[in-house]
Design a protein around this motif. Sequence first.
Motif, PDB file in Angstrom:
ATOM      1  N   ALA A 240      10.154   0.676 -12.874  1.00 13.53           N
ATOM      2  CA  ALA A 240       8.790   0.398 -13.768  1.00 13.53           C
ATOM      3  C   ALA A 240       8.966   0.058 -15.074  1.00 13.53           C
ATOM      4  N   PRO A 241       9.720   0.954 -16.381  1.00 13.27           N
ATOM      5  CA  PRO A 241       9.515  -0.112 -16.954  1.00 13.27           C
ATOM      6  C   PRO A 241       8.526  -1.519 -17.726  1.00 13.27           C
ATOM      7  N   TYR A 242       9.921  -2.366 -17.069  1.00 11.95           N
ATOM      8  CA  TYR A 242       9.354  -3.995 -17.147  1.00 11.95           C
ATOM      9  C   TYR A 242       8.057  -3.567 -16.013  1.00 11.95           C
ATOM     10  N   LEU A 243       7.822  -3.432 -15.014  1.00 12.22           N
ATOM     11  CA  LEU A 243       6.410  -4.036 -13.803  1.00 12.22           C
ATOM     12  C   LEU A 243       5.231  -3.317 -15.106  1.00 12.22           C
ATOM     13  N   ASN A 244       4.986  -1.538 -15.466  1.00 12.28           N
ATOM     14  CA  ASN A 244       3.802  -1.787 -16.507  1.00 12.28           C
ATOM     15  C   ASN A 244       3.662  -2.738 -17.726  1.00 12.28           C
ATOM     16  N   GLY A 245       2.513  -2.953 -17.248  1.00 12.22           N
ATOM     17  CA  GLY A 245       1.859  -3.989 -18.047  1.00 12.22           C
ATOM     18  C   GLY A 245       1.915  -4.790 -17.357  1.00 12.22           C
TER      19      GLY A 245
ATOM     20  N   GLY B   2       3.669 -11.223 -13.789  1.00 13.32           N
ATOM     21  CA  GLY B   2       3.683 -11.178 -15.270  1.00 13.32           C
ATOM     22  C   GLY B   2       5.250 -11.642 -14.947  1.00 13.32           C
ATOM     23  N   ARG B   3       6.150 -11.575 -15.920  1.00  7.42           N
ATOM     24  CA  ARG B   3       7.790 -11.772 -16.299  1.00  7.42           C
ATOM     25  C   ARG B   3       8.314 -11.756 -15.108  1.00  7.42           C
ATOM     26  N   ILE B   4       7.382 -10.584 -14.168  1.00  5.22           N
ATOM     27  CA  ILE B   4       8.461 -10.139 -13.992  1.00  5.22           C
ATOM     28  C   ILE B   4       8.701 -11.220 -12.123  1.00  5.22           C
ATOM     29  N   CYS B   5      10.126 -11.842 -11.748  1.00  5.28           N
ATOM     30  CA  CYS B   5       9.792 -12.445 -10.205  1.00  5.28           C
ATOM     31  C   CYS B   5      10.596 -12.148  -9.061  1.00  5.28           C
ATOM     32  N   PHE B   6      10.120 -12.130  -8.355  1.00  2.00           N
ATOM     33  CA  PHE B   6      10.411 -11.209  -7.205  1.00  2.00           C
ATOM     34  C   PHE B   6      11.304 -12.721  -5.860  1.00  2.00           C
ATOM     35  N   PHE B   7      12.285 -12.037  -5.767  1.00  2.00           N
ATOM     36  CA  PHE B   7      13.016 -13.847  -4.879  1.00  2.00           C
ATOM     37  C   PHE B   7      13.055 -12.751  -3.355  1.00  2.00           C
TER      38      PHE B   7
ATOM     39  N   GLY C 268      20.709 -10.662   4.346  1.00  2.00           N
ATOM     40  CA  GLY C 268      19.916 -10.406   5.295  1.00  2.00           C
ATOM     41  C   GLY C 268      19.029  -9.018   4.242  1.00  2.00           C
ATOM     42  N   TRP C 269      17.861  -9.543   5.143  1.00  2.00           N
ATOM     43  CA  TRP C 269      16.706  -8.485   3.990  1.00  2.00           C
ATOM     44  C   TRP C 269      16.706  -7.758   2.888  1.00  2.00           C
ATOM     45  N   GLY C 270      17.553  -8.842   1.417  1.00  2.23           N
ATOM     46  CA  GLY C 270      17.817  -8.481   0.570  1.00  2.23           C
ATOM     47  C   GLY C 270      17.193  -9.295  -0.777  1.00  2.23           C
ATOM     48  N   ALA C 271      16.716  -8.572  -1.438  1.00  4.42           N
ATOM     49  CA  ALA C 271      16.075  -8.888  -2.636  1.00  4.42           C
ATOM     50  C   ALA C 271      17.017  -9.159  -4.400  1.00  4.42           C
ATOM     51  N   ILE C 272      16.092  -9.947  -5.038  1.00  2.00           N
ATOM     52  CA  ILE C 272      15.966  -9.527  -6.173  1.00  2.00           C
ATOM     53  C   ILE C 272      15.204  -9.363  -7.463  1.00  2.00           C
ATOM     54  N   VAL C 273      15.288  -8.757  -8.199  1.00  2.00           N
ATOM     55  CA  VAL C 273      14.251  -8.670  -8.440  1.00  2.00           C
ATOM     56  C   VAL C 273      14.726  -9.388 -10.075  1.00  2.00           C
ATOM     57  N   LEU C 274      14.180 -10.369 -10.715  1.00  2.00           N
ATOM     58  CA  LEU C 274      14.263 -10.876 -12.007  1.00  2.00           C
ATOM     59  C   LEU C 274      13.466 -11.088 -13.003  1.00  2.00           C
ATOM     60  N   ASN C 275      14.168 -10.148 -14.403  1.00  2.00           N
ATOM     61  CA  ASN C 275      12.860 -10.358 -15.453  1.00  2.00           C
ATOM     62  C   ASN C 275      13.114 -11.461 -16.376  1.00  2.00           C
ATOM     63  N   ASN C 276      12.523 -12.685 -16.335  1.00  2.00           N
ATOM     64  CA  ASN C 276      12.354 -14.065 -16.691  1.00  2.00           C
ATOM     65  C   ASN C 276      12.216 -13.781 -18.001  1.00  2.00           C
ATOM     66  N   SER C 277      12.361 -13.300 -19.292  1.00  2.00           N
ATOM     67  CA  SER C 277      11.947 -13.282 -20.149  1.00  2.00           C
ATOM     68  C   SER C 277      13.439 -12.932 -21.182  1.00  2.00           C
TER      69      SER C 277
ATOM     70  N   ALA D  14       0.773  -3.652  -6.189  1.00  2.00           N
ATOM     71  CA  ALA D  14       0.880  -2.413  -5.934  1.00  2.00           C
ATOM     72  C   ALA D  14       1.551  -1.052  -7.474  1.00  2.00           C
ATOM     73  N   CYS D  15       0.996  -0.152  -7.809  1.00  2.00           N
ATOM     74  CA  CYS D  15       1.550   0.472  -8.865  1.00  2.00           C
ATOM     75  C   CYS D  15       1.892   2.013  -8.284  1.00  2.00           C
ATOM     76  N   GLY D  16       1.568   1.911  -6.826  1.00  2.00           N
ATOM     77  CA  GLY D  16       2.857   3.317  -6.103  1.00  2.00           C
ATOM     78  C   GLY D  16       2.692   3.163  -4.388  1.00  2.00           C
TER      79      GLY D  16
END
Length: 386
Positions: free
Chosen positions: A123-128, A337-342, A377-386, A76-78
């Motif tokens: 946003a700067p990491y997810l764009n594109g 892309g290079r972003i991985c959501f856990f 619990g109900w948490g997240a990690i958003v990893l920039n795999n670069s 999603a973009c928004g």
Amino acid sequence: NDYEAAKALTLAGTDIYCPPCDALTGQEIAFGGDLMRPLKKAPYLVLESQSQAFTGWLPYPGQLRLMALSHLASGACGLMYWPWASIHNGIESYWKGILSHDGEPGETYREIQQIGADFQKLAPYLNGQHKKNRIAMIVSPEALHALRWFPTEQGLSYNDVVGAFYRALYELNLECDVLYDREENWSGYDLLIFPQLYCASDALIERVRAFVAAGGSVLASFRCFFADENLKIRPDRQPHALTDVFGMHYSRFTKNSACQWMELLEPDGAEALDYYDDEHWNRYASTTYHPFGAGHAWYLGCMASQKELQPLLVQICEKAGITVPKLRWPIVCRRRGRICFFLNYSSQAESFFLPIEGTDLLTGKRLNKYDRTTIPGWGAIVLNNS
């Protein structure tokens, strides 16, 4: 008809509502994204989603943030919520918004403030960064309506079967695109899954044949390719025009106390992977595998349980050269892309060995591959795999 309507749009959009609290799995969010994203082969907009919602639908603390990140993970973009402020009259008076009836900023408002800050940070990491999946599930509104008129069995609707296959993939962290049967471009996919595609045109069937012959893998469920696009039942051996691809045929179907639908498969060169556990029908295969051309074809003649379906999908993916992640739900892993959501879809903290390295964009912390990582619990990690 989303597929045709999307041709007139520059941006696809959808409403995604899902039960929160203990019933929150993330599956509805993932499916909605996997269905919308391929329409324009680009990010989509979530037009509506819930915040406080109705009685029993008030998300636990942290769940709104988890859901919002899951939308981004699906491409999603928004994200927009219905409504902004709880209304004071009319039929949706008690479908509550970001603000309660008093109009004052509360806990829900503050959690969505946090979501806004997260979106600004990401946003700067997810764009594109777009998703590219190797698995596609083929669905059909025509098959959905046809199987309402000519049901497989009560309690086994078209959506039940699509949902069962999608759930099996989702819990295995096998990401897929959900394509309408009118989509002709299957390039880039290694595995196509056809759940109960009751009606199919000659052109679609020829595309299936060509896909397998060229090296692709296909899994078809019961009641696939049974009728043409006008719902006229095919007057030859089933599955129509594909018996050589699947290396088997059938002409009879029945049911028993354990199985709502049983196609009595007769191999013609295919390997029988399993037989029916029934004293009357145990000589007939329930699942077959057959190499065809440079590819592979599996056929499932009955509705399998999740316990049976997931190992079959693992076997198929391994044959198709698709890596099956070691992580399983309630940890959901989705890549953009290079972003991985856990994403942790559990009220309990979950620990696992991180399969990649990168920087957690939510905290700025550097994480190494194979680190033992814990998500609350109900948490997240958003990893920039670069």
